[in-house]
Design a protein around this motif. Structure first.
Motif: not given
Length: 239
Positions: A32-44, A186-200
């Motif tokens: 938080y405040p970012f949200r994981w936008p990919h595959i997420y299964v706590p118990v597979l 670090f930000l050069s990498m992170f700003l390219q992620t879906q985490l950040f794109e979804c946040f925006v």
């Protein structure tokens, strides 16, 4: 944490299903405040082990009793990180993602969450004595990581512009405004992620004047503290 920010393919293993689920949910929660936008299964489930071979980022929880099924698929996996919760160690780690975090922030966070810190040791002791719950500890940990994000993105709204279609974050200008080379890297990498794109994208329809979101409130507090600190420094007479 660093591997999640880098959007890796991550598998957690544990003998206990409750612990497995709780740990994974905690890791996702501290984004938080970012949200994981990919595959997420706590118990597979055992019947879905093929998810471990997915080509996109994922966070999966696998019970230790099913680990042999995962090992059979290892040749079909691409750069998967495997973390053993019971042993508190990585079984597979293709990347040293912690090196992507700005050094001064990594040092600060490591200190705050380490049991060597007297304050945090008292928290852990309280848990073992049942004086505090795991949920309360998660809140303590979330505060540490939230401060990390607040510090990095306290000025993000100054670089967020809106047109008739969507919001646009001025990444280049934001990066150029960073004075710390580690932070900029670090930000050069992170700003390219879906985490950040979804946040925006989530910011497109927000009324910031009326917004009372915890992250935005923390930013206001942080900016106020910085302004007060700057004012105090300015009032110190020169010798």
């Amino acid at each position: 944490f660093a591997s999640i920010l880098c959007e890796r393919r991550i598998i957690f293993t544990c003998k206990n299903v409750t612990t497995l689920s709780a740990v994974i949910r905690s890791f996702v929660g501290i984004l938080y405040p970012f949200r994981w936008p990919h595959i997420y299964v706590p118990v597979l489930p055992r019947t879905m082990m093929n998810f471990c071979c997915a080509p996109m980022p994922f966070i999966l929880g696998v019970l230790s009793v099913h680990l042999t099924e995962v090992l059979k698929l290892q040749s079909a996996m691409e750069e998967v990180t495997l973390f053993d919760i019971d042993q508190n160690r990585f079984s597979w780690r293709p990347f040293e993602d912690e090196l992507t975090l700005p050094h001064r922030y990594l040092t600060s966070m490591s200190y705050k969450i380490s049991s060597k810190n007297p304050f945090k040791r008292s928290i852990l002791n309280q848990i073992s004595s049942k004086l505090i719950t795991l949920e309360e500890l998660n809140i303590e940990m979330a505060e540490v990581f939230l401060h990390f994000f607040v510090t990095l993105f306290s000025e993000y709204r100054s670089f967020l512009t809106f047109n008739q279609v969507r919001s646009v974050f001025q990444k280049k200008d934001f990066l150029e405004a960073q004075s710390d080379p580690d932070v900029k890297k670090f930000l050069s990498m992170f700003l390219q992620t879906q985490l950040f794109e979804c946040f925006v994208r989530e910011r497109e329809h927000l009324d910031f004047a009326k917004l009372r979101e915890p992250f935005e409130e923390k930013i206001k507090d942080f900016q106020k503290e910085n302004k007060n600190s700057t004012r105090k420094v300015a009032l110190v007479p020169k010798r």
